[in-house]
Design a protein around this motif. Structure first.
Motif, PDB file in Angstrom:
ATOM      1  N   LEU A 104     -19.459 -37.297 -28.904  1.00 52.78           N
ATOM      2  CA  LEU A 104     -20.771 -37.499 -28.871  1.00 52.78           C
ATOM      3  C   LEU A 104     -21.780 -36.352 -28.017  1.00 52.78           C
ATOM      4  O   LEU A 104     -21.459 -35.834 -27.258  1.00 52.78           O
ATOM      5  CB  LEU A 104     -21.034 -38.838 -28.035  1.00 52.78           C
ATOM      6  CG  LEU A 104     -21.039 -40.147 -28.808  1.00 52.78           C
ATOM      7  CD1 LEU A 104     -21.926 -40.348 -30.042  1.00 52.78           C
ATOM      8  CD2 LEU A 104     -19.601 -40.546 -28.769  1.00 52.78           C
TER       9      LEU A 104
ATOM     10  N   LYS B  18     -24.415 -34.200 -25.818  1.00 48.55           N
ATOM     11  CA  LYS B  18     -24.452 -34.433 -24.631  1.00 48.55           C
ATOM     12  C   LYS B  18     -26.035 -35.327 -24.157  1.00 48.55           C
ATOM     13  O   LYS B  18     -26.227 -36.151 -23.506  1.00 48.55           O
ATOM     14  CB  LYS B  18     -24.637 -33.275 -23.649  1.00 48.55           C
ATOM     15  CG  LYS B  18     -23.451 -33.143 -23.045  1.00 48.55           C
ATOM     16  CD  LYS B  18     -23.504 -32.227 -21.550  1.00 48.55           C
ATOM     17  CE  LYS B  18     -24.220 -31.044 -21.718  1.00 48.55           C
ATOM     18  NZ  LYS B  18     -23.705 -29.844 -22.357  1.00 48.55           N
ATOM     19  N   LYS B  19     -26.869 -34.918 -24.975  1.00 49.23           N
ATOM     20  CA  LYS B  19     -28.296 -35.525 -24.607  1.00 49.23           C
ATOM     21  C   LYS B  19     -28.373 -36.902 -25.023  1.00 49.23           C
ATOM     22  O   LYS B  19     -28.084 -37.190 -26.189  1.00 49.23           O
ATOM     23  CB  LYS B  19     -29.392 -34.720 -25.339  1.00 49.23           C
ATOM     24  CG  LYS B  19     -30.659 -35.190 -25.202  1.00 49.23           C
ATOM     25  CD  LYS B  19     -31.832 -34.128 -26.077  1.00 49.23           C
ATOM     26  CE  LYS B  19     -33.308 -34.700 -25.627  1.00 49.23           C
ATOM     27  NZ  LYS B  19     -33.501 -34.353 -24.149  1.00 49.23           N
ATOM     28  N   VAL B  20     -28.883 -37.711 -24.195  1.00 51.77           N
ATOM     29  CA  VAL B  20     -29.063 -39.095 -24.427  1.00 51.77           C
ATOM     30  C   VAL B  20     -30.685 -39.450 -24.074  1.00 51.77           C
ATOM     31  O   VAL B  20     -31.301 -38.717 -23.382  1.00 51.77           O
ATOM     32  CB  VAL B  20     -28.427 -39.842 -23.098  1.00 51.77           C
ATOM     33  CG1 VAL B  20     -28.811 -41.451 -23.084  1.00 51.77           C
ATOM     34  CG2 VAL B  20     -26.961 -39.838 -23.163  1.00 51.77           C
TER      35      VAL B  20
ATOM     36  N   GLN C 286     -29.953 -47.198 -26.112  1.00 51.07           N
ATOM     37  CA  GLN C 286     -30.311 -45.552 -25.906  1.00 51.07           C
ATOM     38  C   GLN C 286     -29.409 -44.972 -27.168  1.00 51.07           C
ATOM     39  O   GLN C 286     -28.776 -45.631 -27.974  1.00 51.07           O
ATOM     40  CB  GLN C 286     -29.562 -45.006 -24.639  1.00 51.07           C
ATOM     41  CG  GLN C 286     -28.086 -45.351 -24.545  1.00 51.07           C
ATOM     42  CD  GLN C 286     -27.371 -44.662 -23.122  1.00 51.07           C
ATOM     43  OE1 GLN C 286     -27.922 -44.711 -22.353  1.00 51.07           O
ATOM     44  NE2 GLN C 286     -26.288 -44.088 -23.668  1.00 51.07           N
ATOM     45  N   ARG C 287     -29.585 -43.680 -27.606  1.00 54.65           N
ATOM     46  CA  ARG C 287     -28.924 -42.957 -28.562  1.00 54.65           C
ATOM     47  C   ARG C 287     -28.579 -41.546 -27.972  1.00 54.65           C
ATOM     48  O   ARG C 287     -29.126 -41.265 -27.294  1.00 54.65           O
ATOM     49  CB  ARG C 287     -29.536 -42.950 -29.846  1.00 54.65           C
ATOM     50  CG  ARG C 287     -30.550 -42.098 -30.050  1.00 54.65           C
ATOM     51  CD  ARG C 287     -31.938 -42.773 -29.529  1.00 54.65           C
ATOM     52  NE  ARG C 287     -32.460 -43.864 -29.889  1.00 54.65           N
ATOM     53  CZ  ARG C 287     -33.045 -45.143 -29.325  1.00 54.65           C
ATOM     54  NH1 ARG C 287     -32.970 -44.672 -27.846  1.00 54.65           N
ATOM     55  NH2 ARG C 287     -33.189 -46.100 -29.368  1.00 54.65           N
ATOM     56  N   HIS C 288     -27.438 -40.921 -28.665  1.00 54.65           N
ATOM     57  CA  HIS C 288     -27.322 -39.685 -28.515  1.00 54.65           C
ATOM     58  C   HIS C 288     -27.817 -38.607 -29.389  1.00 54.65           C
ATOM     59  O   HIS C 288     -28.036 -39.003 -30.596  1.00 54.65           O
ATOM     60  CB  HIS C 288     -25.682 -39.234 -28.090  1.00 54.65           C
ATOM     61  CG  HIS C 288     -25.008 -39.988 -27.024  1.00 54.65           C
ATOM     62  ND1 HIS C 288     -24.320 -39.146 -25.989  1.00 54.65           N
ATOM     63  CD2 HIS C 288     -24.780 -41.153 -26.687  1.00 54.65           C
ATOM     64  CE1 HIS C 288     -23.729 -39.958 -25.156  1.00 54.65           C
ATOM     65  NE2 HIS C 288     -24.111 -41.211 -25.272  1.00 54.65           N
TER      66      HIS C 288
ATOM     67  N   GLY D 104     -28.855 -42.555 -34.337  1.00 50.79           N
ATOM     68  CA  GLY D 104     -28.039 -41.667 -33.441  1.00 50.79           C
ATOM     69  C   GLY D 104     -27.390 -40.718 -33.965  1.00 50.79           C
ATOM     70  O   GLY D 104     -26.955 -40.908 -35.042  1.00 50.79           O
TER      71      GLY D 104
ATOM     72  N   GLY E  57     -23.487 -38.340 -33.951  1.00 48.73           N
ATOM     73  CA  GLY E  57     -22.255 -38.350 -33.303  1.00 48.73           C
ATOM     74  C   GLY E  57     -20.943 -38.274 -34.250  1.00 48.73           C
ATOM     75  O   GLY E  57     -21.509 -38.183 -35.513  1.00 48.73           O
TER      76      GLY E  57
ATOM     77  N   ASN F 166     -25.388 -48.172 -26.771  1.00 43.11           N
ATOM     78  CA  ASN F 166     -25.298 -47.149 -26.347  1.00 43.11           C
ATOM     79  C   ASN F 166     -25.498 -45.755 -27.376  1.00 43.11           C
ATOM     80  O   ASN F 166     -25.710 -44.805 -26.991  1.00 43.11           O
ATOM     81  CB  ASN F 166     -24.025 -46.674 -25.786  1.00 43.11           C
ATOM     82  CG  ASN F 166     -23.619 -47.761 -24.794  1.00 43.11           C
ATOM     83  OD1 ASN F 166     -24.500 -48.287 -24.110  1.00 43.11           O
ATOM     84  ND2 ASN F 166     -22.168 -48.134 -24.613  1.00 43.11           N
ATOM     85  N   TYR F 167     -25.179 -46.067 -28.898  1.00 45.04           N
ATOM     86  CA  TYR F 167     -25.151 -44.907 -29.508  1.00 45.04           C
ATOM     87  C   TYR F 167     -26.482 -45.138 -30.771  1.00 45.04           C
ATOM     88  O   TYR F 167     -26.639 -44.287 -31.567  1.00 45.04           O
ATOM     89  CB  TYR F 167     -23.853 -44.752 -30.387  1.00 45.04           C
ATOM     90  CG  TYR F 167     -22.718 -44.610 -29.347  1.00 45.04           C
ATOM     91  CD1 TYR F 167     -22.791 -43.648 -28.414  1.00 45.04           C
ATOM     92  CD2 TYR F 167     -21.710 -45.657 -29.081  1.00 45.04           C
ATOM     93  CE1 TYR F 167     -21.906 -43.332 -27.555  1.00 45.04           C
ATOM     94  CE2 TYR F 167     -20.620 -45.389 -28.512  1.00 45.04           C
ATOM     95  CZ  TYR F 167     -20.868 -44.279 -27.325  1.00 45.04           C
ATOM     96  OH  TYR F 167     -19.923 -43.977 -26.577  1.00 45.04           O
TER      97      TYR F 167
ATOM     98  N   THR G 121     -25.031 -44.718 -36.114  1.00 44.08           N
ATOM     99  CA  THR G 121     -24.464 -43.290 -36.400  1.00 44.08           C
ATOM    100  C   THR G 121     -24.053 -43.140 -37.512  1.00 44.08           C
ATOM    101  O   THR G 121     -23.307 -42.355 -37.776  1.00 44.08           O
ATOM    102  CB  THR G 121     -23.590 -42.958 -35.083  1.00 44.08           C
ATOM    103  OG1 THR G 121     -22.629 -43.649 -35.212  1.00 44.08           O
ATOM    104  CG2 THR G 121     -24.238 -42.693 -33.903  1.00 44.08           C
TER     105      THR G 121
END
Ligand code: ACO
Length: 318
Positions: free
Chosen positions: A13, A15-17, A42-44, A157, A159, A270-271, A274
């Motif tokens: 994933l 780094k930036k969230v 949130q998402r990366h 997001g 990933g 969290n993601y 994707t």
């Protein structure tokens, strides 16, 4: 005949969230709206990295975990709808980056069903004599989005994740069902390539991701659930790893399947969505958490669904 067996998993994933709260700084939205409609917190988001860079990281991790050499691989397959280029494929880029110079390499484009399509394809290569290869789902969805369009930008997001599939005596991917309905192709579109040359001047089309949210919702609850029910029959399943698009969709599918929600693990909070990476990211996390164990014969179903429309189910005895 040999069969495919997942012998390693890995994820990457960026780094930036970016939290829902962050999005409210330039979009008329709220954490409450996003969480209550989708479950996403949130998402990366990949900054300089592209899809191939994230898939490369996954491939490297898979090679380290397996202790194989890249030249031992017969194939590298990447599922993506956000490749760096039209050509070369992301799979060819990754093959070159890791030095898997004996492997054939190509991308599979089936949007959010991409990983399921790619794994089913890889299984068929193993059944026809290949020994091993990588199957990776990787997406930089953030480059497909119109970041002014709150109805889609909040959902996705970036990933990548994947598996090493190796030949084994015993069948592990027990059953597969792949489906598509191209008549509903415009329900979700992304990355339109302008249809122009010196001999024609067709109008410009917005290439950003656009979708019929309600249409996709109904597709997931009706077509995908119906196919999943048919696919399972009276098989008992330990876990359903559904494409991670929306918590409410997964909860409703669980209810329609008459199965406890505990059998439907989720990480979309969290993601975000994707796309082709969502199922292998979840698979790798569940293995890392000890909820799933390779070689313990747990029965899992992987179900992907999305743009195309394309969807598919795999029953795997790990
Ligand atoms: N923030 C605040 N308001 C918003 C936002 C936002 N980010 N986005 C849309 N709205 C507004 C709309 O403008 C609309 O307002 P209006 O009624 O004044 O016109 C209203 O919210 C729409 O609200 P609802 O109809 O309640 O939204 P709904 O419950 O249908 O949820 C959603 C929308 C989340 C897109 C839902 O339809 C959905 O999840 N569909 C599935 C789509 C999907 O998951 N696609 C992913 C790709 S495909 C795949 O992976 C399966």
């Amino acid at each position: 005949m040999s069969f495919g067996k997942i012998t390693a998993t890995a994820r990457y994933l960026p780094k930036k969230v970016v939290t829902n709260e962050d999005l409210t700084k330039w979009m008329d939205t709220s954490d409450e709206w996003i969480q209550s409609r989708t479950g996403i917190r949130q998402r990366h988001i990949a900054e300089a990295e592209n899809t191939s860079d994230m898939c490369f990281k996954v491939a490297e991790k898979l090679m380290t975990k397996s202790k194989l050499e890249p030249v031992d691989l017969d194939f590298v397959i990447v599922a993506t709808m956000s490749p760096d280029y039209t050509s070369p494929s992301v799979a060819c880029q990754v093959q070159g980056m890791i030095g898997a110079n004996q492997a054939m390499a190509f991308d599979v484009t089936a949007a959010c069903a991409g990983f399921v399509y790619a794994l089913a394809t890889a299984e068929n290569f193993i059944r026809s004599g290949m020994k091993r290869g990588l199957v990776i789902g990787g997406e930089k969805t953030s480059k497909l989005l119109d970041w002014e369009d709150r109805s889609s930008a909040v959902l996705f997001g970036d990933g990548a994740a994947g598996v090493l599939l190796e030949a084994s005596e015993q069948a592990s991917i027990m059953k597969q069902m792949l489906r598509a309905d191209g008549e509903r192709a415009t329900s979700l579109t992304a990355g339109y390539r302008q249809n122009k040359n010196p001999f024609c001047t067709n109008p410009e089309v917005n290439p950003s991701l656009a979708m019929d949210g309600r249409g996709i919702w109904n597709f997931a609850l009706n077509d995908v659930t119906k196919s999943l029910k048919e696919f399972i029959g009276d098989e008992s399943v330990d876990y359903y790893l559904l494409h991670q698009a929306n918590k409410r969709i997964i909860e409703k599918i669980a209810r329609k399947m008459n199965e406890p929600i505990e059998k439907f693990p989720m990480n979309l909070m969290n993601y975000g969505n994707t796309s082709a990476a969502s199922i292998p990211i979840l698979l790798d996390e569940l293995i890392e958490a000890g909820i799933l164990t390779l070689n313990e014969k747990q029965k899992v179903v992987l179900t992907g669904y999305g743009g195309g429309l394309a969807w598919g189910n795999l029953l795997i005895q790990l």
